[in-house]
Design a protein around this motif. Structure first.
Motif, PDB file in Angstrom:
ATOM      1  N   ARG A   1     108.476  37.549  17.941  1.00  0.00           N
ATOM      2  CA  ARG A   1     107.154  37.146  17.967  1.00  0.00           C
ATOM      3  C   ARG A   1     107.252  35.710  18.477  1.00  0.00           C
ATOM      4  N   PRO A   2     106.619  35.433  19.495  1.00  0.00           N
ATOM      5  CA  PRO A   2     105.640  36.243  20.114  1.00  0.00           C
ATOM      6  C   PRO A   2     106.523  37.050  21.229  1.00  0.00           C
TER       7      PRO A   2
ATOM      8  N   GLY B   1     107.316  43.218  15.458  1.00  0.00           N
ATOM      9  CA  GLY B   1     106.455  42.829  16.232  1.00  0.00           C
ATOM     10  C   GLY B   1     105.145  42.816  15.838  1.00  0.00           C
ATOM     11  N   GLN B   2     104.023  42.301  16.894  1.00  0.00           N
ATOM     12  CA  GLN B   2     102.762  42.371  16.506  1.00  0.00           C
ATOM     13  C   GLN B   2     102.013  43.563  17.522  1.00  0.00           C
TER      14      GLN B   2
END
Length: 587
Positions: free
Chosen positions: A334-335, A476-477
């Motif tokens: 992340r990111p 993660g996103q």
């Protein structure tokens, strides 16, 4: 027949019944009535005739042992066992435990989950160094090996006669210890540092459940109820785990109405960090700035009899745009290292309808979701983008004696234009789908790295079906700039014996739209065809229970034009495989 003029049998003919035979029309005379000269003999004795001593009778759980039907053994999970919650705790034997009454139950559980998994998948060659001097191509050798051993220990303390009504209180904790070993043929796959070896062993202890469940009230004489559960708890948002299927820290209000025809959940989850290599919950780290608020309602026999319908509303609020998270192997998660490499905040609302049941002889499972919201910083434009993505999946199956035949279909929209201010690639919060072969399937089981378009990015995630281009499903996103997924499949289950089941699946996969892949890879055209995913599994339960389950499965990916365009491999080996040997033993 009688002679003419004669209507009765001669006197010398026995009118009775010969053994084994009966003369037609003959009825034997009834016996003489029985008379009773002493009426008092048939009257019930007065109460004074019974002894006044009382004899203690054990409760219904211990009665069968008193009668000699069962002899309890603490290590035997197949018969009545106090440690398995079959009989209440005797408070006199555990005075240190703060309980009173005879309706407290204790349940202990121990599970061993062993996985051996040889596999192949496209493995990129490190830029700085390689395992072999002649590995100078983009992709190197592709064979790897995984061994994973997990032990799960759980204990729960429950108050209430749970056979007839919901428990009044439940305390539960479940700890999982994992040891894993991985060996791959190239460097910088397991560790970010090229100086480290291409094999790794690791271990971790995670807290998978730790909650209190409190029964608020009964709302009917049939035990319709409201309860609340607080702590780390399992939750599955829909029937097949497409949107969210995880064990997370949260608070949940749940219950039912109308004799269990309506069921509801209202929950809020604060997502925990996951250990990188085991995927277990890490309670020694601060929880993520990622919240999920979810409500769903189930209704039996709606829209048609024998079909359960579910409506789901979920809101995922993520505020990790200013954070930098490095996983335990040194890779940024992340990111995600895509596009402008900047962090993202997003708000996503999920509206869903799910169904499970049967229509006549056909079993039906279906899900549909719309993802609507806003990404505060699209990694393609560094500007706000509206999220407008859609998902649908259905599985139909038909049972014929010991065989079940299945048809599966799935559609997850992809992003058609990364620069138009809209993100139309569907992604879930945390998927764990039980669909189209589940983790027997090659595509669901394996992670395919997106080399050449993003660093440390997977086309899909392990135990996931969506092509979401995430850095990690666990850490993660969600990413709505992705190529989407389409699947058509057929399968069959064969219950050869009560202990042995053989399953087979054939799925064809496509990217829904490759515009995102073309932009990230700087290519003018990438075909949609991923290829054929073929798998077969045998599941053996030697005791015909879930206490011992052995599974052996094999899967192969026959790449299509789109997959071959994205990936090449060492010595031009075009097909990929995975073998999964799994043994689960539960007490």
């Amino acid at each position: 027949m009688f002679p003419p003029g004669q209507t009765t049998a001669p006197e010398d003919v026995d009118p009775g019944v010969i053994e084994g035979r009966r003369r037609p029309g003959y009825r034997e005379p009834l016996p003489e009535p029985v008379t009773q000269d002493n009426p008092g003999a048939v009257r019930a004795p007065p109460p004074q005739a019974f002894p006044t001593d009382e004899y203690p009778i054990p409760d219904r759980w211990r009665l069968i042992e008193t009668l000699g039907v069962v002899k309890e053994r603490w290590w035997d999970p197949y018969h009545q066992n106090t440690y398995k919650g079959d009989r209440p705790i005797n408070p006199d034997k555990v005075p240190w435990l703060p309980i009173t009454g005879d309706d407290w139950f204790f349940t202990a559980g121990l599970t061993s989950d062993t996985v051996i998994e040889p596999r192949t998948f496209p493995i990129p060659v490190g830029v700085q160094t390689t395992e072999r001097l002649d590995s100078i191509d983009v992709f190197g050798k592709d064979a790897s090996f995984v061994f994973s051993q997990t032990f799960i220990a759980s204990a729960s303390l429950v108050k209430g006669q749970t056979a007839f009504k919901p428990p009044e209180v439940e305390y539960k904790i479940a700890l999982a210890f994992n040891y894993n070993y991985v060996n791959v043929p190239e460097k910088r796959v397991l560790f970010v540092e090229p100086s480290k070896p291409s094999h790794r062993s690791d271990h971790f202890l995670g807290v998978q459940e730790a909650f209190i469940d409190y029964h608020l009230r009964n709302v009917s004489d049939r035990y319709d109820f409201d309860s609340i559960r607080v702590g780390i708890q399992p939750f599955q948002a829909d029937f097949r785990g497409f949107l969210f299927n995880d064990q997370q820290l949260g608070i949940r209000l749940f219950g039912n109405r109308d004799n269990n025809r309506f069921q509801y959940n209202i929950a809020a989850f604060w997502r925990l960090e996951k250990d990188t290599n085991s995927g277990l919950n890490s309670v020694v780290q601060r929880p993520r700035d990622d919240f999920l608020f979810i409500a769903n309602l189930y209704r039996q026999d709606f829209l048609i009899p024998a079909l359960t319908s579910q409506i789901t509303l979920a809101y995922n609020r993520n505020r990790e745009g200013d954070e930098i998270e490095i996983d335990d192997n040194g890779f940024p998660v992340r990111p995600a290292l895509l596009g402008t490499l900047r962090g993202r905040d997003y708000d996503v609302f999920y509206l869903g309808y799910n169904a499970d049941g049967h229509v006549g002889r056909v079993n039906v499972t279906a899900s549909a979701y719309a993802a609507l919201g806003q990404d505060r910083n699209s990694f393609f434009t560094d500007e706000k983008a509206d999220i407008r993505a859609f998902f649908g999946a259905a599985e139909l199956s038909y049972d014929h004696d010991w065989m079940r035949f299945r048809l599966s279909g799935l559609f997850a929209s992809g992003d058609h234009d990364p620069y138009d201010g809209k993100e139309t690639g569907f992604d879930a919060v945390f998927e764990n789908p039980i669909f189209a072969g589940a983790d027997t399937s090659y595509w669901i089981r394996q992670t395919i790295p997106f080399a050449g378009g993003g660093r440390v990015i997977g086309v899909n995630g392990r135990n996931g079906i969506l092509n979401s281009l995430r850095s990690s499903k666990e850490q993660g996103q969600s990413n709505f700039n992705n190529p989407g997924t389409m699947l058509l499949g057929a399968g069959a289950d064969f219950d050869l014996t009560p202990e042995l089941r053989v399953s087979s699946n054939a799925n064809h996969l496509w990217f829904e739209n490759t515009a995102t892949l073309q932009t990230l890879r700087n290519e003018g055209s990438i075909p949609n065809d991923i290829g054929w995913d073929l798998s077969m599994a045998a599941i053996w339960r030697p005791k015909a229970t879930q206490n011992i389950v052995m599974r052996l499965s094999a899967a192969a990916l026959l790449p299509g034009r789109g997959f071959r365009d994205l990936f090449d491999n060492y010595e031009d080996h075009r097909n990929y495989y995975s073998v999964l040997a799994n043994v689960i033993v539960t007490y």
